[in-house]
Design an enzyme around this catalytic site. Structure first.
Site, PDB file in Angstrom:
ATOM      1  N   TYR A 238     -28.516 -49.145  23.211  1.00  0.00           N
ATOM      2  CA  TYR A 238     -29.084 -47.854  22.841  1.00  0.00           C
ATOM      3  C   TYR A 238     -28.609 -47.508  21.433  1.00  0.00           C
ATOM      4  O   TYR A 238     -27.423 -47.327  21.205  1.00  0.00           O
ATOM      5  CB  TYR A 238     -28.600 -46.812  23.846  1.00  0.00           C
ATOM      6  CG  TYR A 238     -29.205 -45.417  23.749  1.00  0.00           C
ATOM      7  CD1 TYR A 238     -29.378 -44.774  22.526  1.00  0.00           C
ATOM      8  CD2 TYR A 238     -29.574 -44.723  24.895  1.00  0.00           C
ATOM      9  CE1 TYR A 238     -29.906 -43.498  22.457  1.00  0.00           C
ATOM     10  CE2 TYR A 238     -30.093 -43.444  24.837  1.00  0.00           C
ATOM     11  CZ  TYR A 238     -30.259 -42.837  23.604  1.00  0.00           C
ATOM     12  OH  TYR A 238     -30.775 -41.570  23.550  1.00  0.00           O
TER      13      TYR A 238
ATOM     14  N   ASP B  10     -24.251 -33.199  23.342  1.00  0.00           N
ATOM     15  CA  ASP B  10     -25.608 -32.700  23.521  1.00  0.00           C
ATOM     16  C   ASP B  10     -25.897 -31.435  22.728  1.00  0.00           C
ATOM     17  O   ASP B  10     -25.042 -30.567  22.587  1.00  0.00           O
ATOM     18  CB  ASP B  10     -25.875 -32.431  25.007  1.00  0.00           C
ATOM     19  CG  ASP B  10     -26.053 -33.728  25.775  1.00  0.00           C
ATOM     20  OD1 ASP B  10     -26.989 -34.471  25.436  1.00  0.00           O
ATOM     21  OD2 ASP B  10     -25.245 -34.013  26.678  1.00  0.00           O
TER      22      ASP B  10
ATOM     23  N   GLU C  54     -33.770 -42.418  32.583  1.00  0.00           N
ATOM     24  CA  GLU C  54     -32.355 -42.067  32.500  1.00  0.00           C
ATOM     25  C   GLU C  54     -32.165 -40.741  33.201  1.00  0.00           C
ATOM     26  O   GLU C  54     -32.807 -39.749  32.859  1.00  0.00           O
ATOM     27  CB  GLU C  54     -31.927 -41.921  31.035  1.00  0.00           C
ATOM     28  CG  GLU C  54     -31.871 -43.230  30.299  1.00  0.00           C
ATOM     29  CD  GLU C  54     -31.423 -43.049  28.843  1.00  0.00           C
ATOM     30  OE1 GLU C  54     -31.112 -44.060  28.212  1.00  0.00           O
ATOM     31  OE2 GLU C  54     -31.414 -41.905  28.348  1.00  0.00           O
TER      32      GLU C  54
END
Ligand SMILES: Cc1ncc(COP(=O)(O)O)c(C=O)c1O
Lengths: 279, 403
Positions: free
Chosen positions: A179, A65, A54
């Site tokens: 995912y 994040d 990725e």
């Protein structure tokens, strides 16, 4: 029924399934600290056994994040990395490796390039799919159409908070793999995996026949072993990015990250995959 | 224009093409839960009764609509009325939304609220409501804003809120929102995110608007009582756009009422020198439709889609995106958007202080700057309502330099 597209991603997961092996999905932020460094690091990762890579597209406001990837994004932007630059990097890498590439981005840079232009460029350089952090199936109609027209995979996220109805939507919108976010929170390494994880993965299994990759917080070989028998792949991001941050040079980063990936892949090979145990 | 204007957003949170829900998957179910809880609260008369009682007894609603007679005389044009949101408890309109969302959080069983703040007014209002309702409160604030709005940091701490400084990016409102969203995505099961403007993912832009719509509802009744007719102009500053939409919303169906949103013109028209997202007609560059922090709207950004830095003397207007409903009102031409410079805002604050005895917040001073620019050119019979969204105590350290 979805038309079955045999992308590099699908083929790799099929090989893993046959081998009864847990896959390793490796994340790095492209351009951290430079695109040239990323090129070396990615090749080292592929050689060390990463099954899917990725490539994070740096964004000024990475709200999903944690600090490690935030700083990686800053370094990448500081060296002038753009989405176009990341696509060109994939193009250069594609002449050297067959490892599948997933572009991992926030939506705005992709939207500004234009969805169709993005999909066309991604296909042309040899990328295999994309995962957009801040887009969910509800808002993804045009994006999916543009991507699927170019036979690119669209990976969506499932979260611990996702309801059964949402898991169904996510499964329908995803191709390549799905995912699963291991815990509520932002990206970042953690000591222990969430206790609720097995139950979550089982719920997702109930909604899809796609391979399942589990990420967020995975950093030790022990985590990876635990996922054997549960998931189809482990995603490791912050733990790899932290190695880049620590390293004194691109060369040192590539060496350190490859060693880490090799160790994780070793644990993945030792872990019993779900497919094997259920066969 | 009339009825249709009132039906936005649609079921997917869209105002025309703007709005929607662009968040990590972890937040989707919580946003759906919030939307359901808000719908249920809206349909529940006891919720409205409780909220109205708090707005009246605790916050001090209704606020006056004051004829600014000396300012009117000084400018020599239109008759100027001020909607005195600065007189509310905590000193700005922000408390309207905080009480609404605070009561909703209690209803949803959430014991912890988090908020972002720029000028500190939303942080103070959140901390205040948390104290009043017995909730835990964490406020994220850019370190640059903590510096320039120091008084409000102390107020929040006095109210027992934890103020977390955010040192990332431009160290202003945008970065505080990123950090608040990171907290929310982590603690989503126990925490309500008390977002402070008409920003973010659906249902926030709609819900925050609804909680501020009392501003325009009161103003409409008050002006009809005072003047026996509707105003010609409404003027409000636009950061995210909550005080502006609060004033505008009730008047959207009144075709004769013109509306002006005033953004931060900062110190120039180049990218990075201002926070004008919709005032492109006034020559401000860099805004294009895009996605930031959950919503599709007009965003100041680079050609590559990186969010651009902004500048304003006013922390509450210093933000690169704007509420999606404003982008839609601008696109339809229903409201007009312009910008006032740092300097014009400071001049306007001084003028209001000296003509009316009111020190406005620097945010509100942007609206006043536009009134000061336009009113002299208007006819004597014309009526302007300016939203005085907050008071200027918090800005004294900045204003002091210009005395
Ligand atoms: C007094 C005052 N007015 C206006 C604003 C800008 O926000 P909005 O555009 O949402 O009203 C702020 C924000 O901090 C404020 O404190």
């Amino acid at each position: 029924m979805k038309t079955v597209i045999t992308t590099r991603i699908a083929r790799r997961f099929e090989e893993l399934r046959r081998a009864g092996e847990l896959g390793l999905v490796a994340y790095i932020t492209a351009g951290d600290p430079t695109l040239e460094a990323s090129e070396r690091i990615v090749l080292a990762l592929a050689e060390a056994g990463a099954d899917v890579i990725e490539l994070g597209v740096p964004f000024s406001d990475p709200l999903a994040d944690g600090p490690v990837i935030q700083r990686a994004s800053e370094r990448a932007l500081h060296s002038g990395t753009t989405l176009r630059g990341v696509l060109d990097l994939v193009g250069r890498l594609r002449t050297k490796t067959e490892v599948p590439f997933v572009l991992f981005s926030y939506y705005n840079p992709v939207l500004q390039m234009g969805l169709e232009k993005f999909a066309a460029a991604a296909a042309e350089v040899g990328a295999d799919g994309a995962l957009i952090t801040d887009i969910t199936p509800e808002e993804a109609g045009d994006y999916r159409a543009a991507m699927h027209a170019r036979e690119l995979d669209t990976v969506f996220l499932a979260a611990p908070t996702s309801t059964e109805a949402r898991l169904k939507l996510i499964a329908e919108a995803s191709t390549g793999f799905l995912y699963v976010i291991s815990r509520t929170g932002v990206t970042g390494a953690q000591n222990a995996l969430a206790e609720e994880l097995p139950a979550l993965v089982r719920r997702v299994r109930g909604a899809t026949s796609l391979p399942i990759a589990v990420g967020f917080g995975i950093s030790h070989p022990g985590h990876v072993s635990l996922l054997g028998g549960l998931a189809d792949a482990a995603v490791v991001g912050s733990a790899l990015v932290a190695e880049i941050e620590k390293a004194q040079s691109a060369e040192a980063a590539a060496t350190a990250i490859a060693a880490k990936a090799r160790m994780l892949k070793e644990a993945a090979r030792r872990g019993i995959s779900r497919r094997e145990s259920s066969r | 224009m009339s009825v249709a204007a009132q039906t936005w957003p649609d079921a997917r949170g869209r105002f025309g093409p703007y709005g929607g829900r662009y968040v990590p998957e972890t937040l989707m179910a919580p946003l759906e839960e919030l939307e359901r809880a808000y719908e249920a609260a809206r349909a529940d008369a006891s919720f409205a009764a409780h909220l109205n009682a708090e707005l009246k007894d605790f916050a001090g609603r209704p606020t006056p609509l004051q004829l600014a007679s000396r300012l009117t005389e000084h400018l020599g044009g239109a008759r100027i009325y001020l909607k005195r949101e600065d007189l509310l408890h905590t000193g700005a309109h922000k408390i309207n939304n905080c009480l609404g969302q605070g009561l909703l959080a209690v209803r949803m069983g959430k014991k912890r609220i988090i908020a972002e703040t720029g000028a500190g007014q939303h942080g103070v209002a959140s901390a205040t409501v948390a104290a009043r309702l017995g909730l835990e409160c964490v406020v994220y604030m850019g370190t640059e804003d903590m510096e320039r709005q120091r008084l409000n940091v102390s107020r929040m701490r006095m109210l027992n809120a934890e103020v977390v400084g955010v040192d990332a990016g431009s160290r202003t409102l945008k970065d505080a929102i990123n950090e608040a969203m990171r907290d929310w995505v982590t603690n989503v099961r126990t925490t309500h995110y008390l977002l402070g403007s008409v920003l973010g993912a659906h249902p926030y832009p709609r819900m925050v608007r609804d909680f501020h719509a009392c501003i325009g509802r009161e103003a409409r009744a008050q002006i009809l009582a005072a003047e026996k007719r509707l105003p010609d102009w409404l003027v409000a500053c636009v950061g995210g756009g909550s005080n502006a939409i609060g004033l505008f919303y009730e008047f959207l169906g009144d075709a004769s009422v013109k509306m002006i949103g005033v953004e931060a013109g900062g110190r120039g028209t180049g990218l990075g020198e201002h926070a004008a997202r919709l005032a492109f007609q006034a020559g401000f560059s860099g805004a294009r439709p895009g996605v930031l922090q959950g919503t599709y709207s007009c965003v100041l950004q680079t050609p590559d889609g990186q969010i651009a830095p902004t500048h304003s003397v006013s922390a509450g207007l210093d933000y690169p995106a704007v509420g999606p409903e404003h982008a839609w009102l601008a696109e339809q031409g229903r409201a007009e958007y312009t910008a006032a410079s740092d300097e014009a805002a400071i001049d306007a604050a001084r003028t209001l202080a000296r003509t009316e005895g009111i020190i406005p917040a620097l945010e509100s001073a942007h609206a006043l700057a536009e009134v000061i620019r336009r009113a002299p050119k208007m006819k004597h019979g014309e009526i302007v309502i300016a939203n005085l969204s907050g008071r200027g105590d918090k800005d004294m350290e900045i204003l002091e330099k210009y005395l």
